[in-house]
Design a protein around this motif. Structure first.
Motif, PDB file in Angstrom:
ATOM      1  N   HIS A 118       0.842  -1.207   0.000  1.00  0.00           N
ATOM      2  CA  HIS A 118       0.000   0.000   0.000  1.00  0.00           C
ATOM      3  C   HIS A 118       0.875   1.255   0.000  1.00  0.00           C
ATOM      4  CE1 HIS A 118      -3.709   2.199   0.466  1.00  0.00           C
ATOM      5  NE2 HIS A 118      -3.148   2.916   1.412  1.00  0.00           N
ATOM      6  N   LEU A 119       1.899   1.276   0.838  1.00  0.00           N
ATOM      7  CA  LEU A 119       2.820   2.424   0.857  1.00  0.00           C
ATOM      8  C   LEU A 119       3.489   2.583  -0.506  1.00  0.00           C
ATOM      9  CD1 LEU A 119       4.436   1.985   4.395  1.00  0.00           C
ATOM     10  CD2 LEU A 119       2.856   3.799   3.667  1.00  0.00           C
ATOM     11  N   LYS A 120       3.825   1.473  -1.144  1.00  0.00           N
ATOM     12  CA  LYS A 120       4.432   1.530  -2.480  1.00  0.00           C
ATOM     13  C   LYS A 120       3.440   2.083  -3.494  1.00  0.00           C
ATOM     14  CE  LYS A 120       6.423  -1.245  -6.156  1.00  0.00           C
ATOM     15  NZ  LYS A 120       5.492  -0.721  -7.142  1.00  0.00           N
ATOM     16  N   SER A 121       2.215   1.613  -3.447  1.00  0.00           N
ATOM     17  CA  SER A 121       1.214   2.070  -4.424  1.00  0.00           C
ATOM     18  C   SER A 121       0.905   3.560  -4.266  1.00  0.00           C
ATOM     19  CB  SER A 121      -0.073   1.244  -4.315  1.00  0.00           C
ATOM     20  OG  SER A 121      -0.799   1.605  -3.158  1.00  0.00           O
ATOM     21  N   MET A 122       1.131   4.096  -3.081  1.00  0.00           N
ATOM     22  CA  MET A 122       0.913   5.524  -2.830  1.00  0.00           C
ATOM     23  C   MET A 122       2.155   6.355  -3.163  1.00  0.00           C
ATOM     24  SD  MET A 122      -2.243   5.987  -1.475  1.00  0.00           S
ATOM     25  CE  MET A 122      -2.549   5.417  -3.092  1.00  0.00           C
ATOM     26  N   GLY A 123       3.214   5.689  -3.604  1.00  0.00           N
ATOM     27  CA  GLY A 123       4.436   6.390  -3.960  1.00  0.00           C
ATOM     28  C   GLY A 123       5.301   6.766  -2.773  1.00  0.00           C
ATOM     29  N   LEU A 124       5.056   6.131  -1.621  1.00  0.00           N
ATOM     30  CA  LEU A 124       5.812   6.451  -0.409  1.00  0.00           C
ATOM     31  C   LEU A 124       6.976   5.499  -0.170  1.00  0.00           C
ATOM     32  CD1 LEU A 124       2.795   7.241   1.926  1.00  0.00           C
ATOM     33  CD2 LEU A 124       4.230   8.859   0.676  1.00  0.00           C
ATOM     34  N   ALA A 125       6.915   4.316  -0.760  1.00  0.00           N
ATOM     35  CA  ALA A 125       7.964   3.316  -0.548  1.00  0.00           C
ATOM     36  C   ALA A 125       8.331   2.677  -1.887  1.00  0.00           C
ATOM     37  CB  ALA A 125       7.492   2.246   0.437  1.00  0.00           C
ATOM     38  N   LYS A 126       9.477   2.039  -1.892  1.00  0.00           N
ATOM     39  CA  LYS A 126       9.925   1.286  -3.059  1.00  0.00           C
ATOM     40  C   LYS A 126      10.544  -0.008  -2.547  1.00  0.00           C
ATOM     41  CE  LYS A 126      14.196   3.931  -3.085  1.00  0.00           C
ATOM     42  NZ  LYS A 126      14.989   4.931  -3.775  1.00  0.00           N
ATOM     43  N   TYR A 127      10.748  -0.963  -3.439  1.00  0.00           N
ATOM     44  CA  TYR A 127      11.337  -2.227  -2.999  1.00  0.00           C
ATOM     45  C   TYR A 127      12.340  -2.729  -4.017  1.00  0.00           C
ATOM     46  CZ  TYR A 127       8.603  -5.034  -6.281  1.00  0.00           C
ATOM     47  OH  TYR A 127       8.093  -5.604  -7.414  1.00  0.00           O
ATOM     48  N   ARG A 128      13.149  -3.653  -3.541  1.00  0.00           N
ATOM     49  CA  ARG A 128      14.056  -4.389  -4.412  1.00  0.00           C
ATOM     50  C   ARG A 128      14.063  -5.829  -3.928  1.00  0.00           C
ATOM     51  NH1 ARG A 128      19.070  -5.694  -2.466  1.00  0.00           N
ATOM     52  NH2 ARG A 128      19.576  -4.811  -0.442  1.00  0.00           N
ATOM     53  N   LYS A 129      14.213  -6.724  -4.873  1.00  0.00           N
ATOM     54  CA  LYS A 129      14.236  -8.150  -4.537  1.00  0.00           C
ATOM     55  C   LYS A 129      15.669  -8.639  -4.635  1.00  0.00           C
ATOM     56  CE  LYS A 129      11.862 -12.388  -5.358  1.00  0.00           C
ATOM     57  NZ  LYS A 129      10.568 -12.853  -5.066  1.00  0.00           N
TER      58      LYS A 129
END
Length: 124
Positions: free
Chosen positions: A79-90
Motif C-alpha cells: 500500500h505504501l508503495k502504491s501511494m508512492g511512499l515506498a519502493k522495494y528491491r528483490k
C-alpha cells in the motif's frame, strides 16, 4: 462559559480570498490527501517510521518490528508503495523496502517533531 472558536461576525478579506481561492483550487489536494490517508493507519506509520530509522528493511524484519505477520506487513508495504511512499528491491528470495525519497522521511520526521512539541505543551 465555553470558548467561542468561531467568528461572531462575518468578515471576509476579499484580497486574501480572491488570491488564495484559485491557488487552492489549482493545487492537487486529492493526491496530497492520499499521502496522509496512507500514513493515517497506525501500522503503516510504524512501518514508515521504522524505515526512517533504517535505510531499508526486509518484509520479515518489518513484520517483526511492528508485531504483525509477514502477510500483513507485506500488505501495508504494498500500500505504501502504491501511494508512492515506498519502493522495494528483490534480492534472491528476500524483498527489501525503503522509503521512496527524502521528502517522505521529512514528512514523517516533521510529524514526530510536531507531536513531541504538542506533548511538551500539554505538560506545561
Amino acid at each position: 462559559m465555553k470558548d467561542r472558536d468561531i467568528c461572531e461576525v462575518t468578515c471576509v478579506d476579499d484580497n486574501k480570498t480572491t488570491r488564495l481561492h484559485p491557488l487552492v483550487e489549482k493545487s492537487n489536494i486529492f493526491e496530497v490527501t492520499k499521502i496522509f490517508k496512507a500514513l493515517s493507519d497506525e501500522t503503516r506509520m510504524k512501518i514508515a517510521y521504522a524505515l526512517t530509522l533504517e535505510d531499508e528493511l526486509c518484509v520479515c524484519d518489518v513484520a517483526n518490528i511492528v508485531g504483525a505477520t509477514t502477510a500483513t506487513a507485506s500488505h501495508h508495504l504494498r500500500h505504501l508503495k502504491s501511494m508512492g511512499l515506498a519502493k522495494y528491491r528483490k534480492e534472491g528470495k528476500l524483498v527489501y523496502y525503503s522509503l521512496d525519497d527524502d521528502h517522505v522521511k521529512q514528512l514523517i520526521h516533521i510529524a514526530f517533531e510536531h507531536q513531541q512539541e504538542v506533548a511538551g505543551r500539554e505538560i506545561d
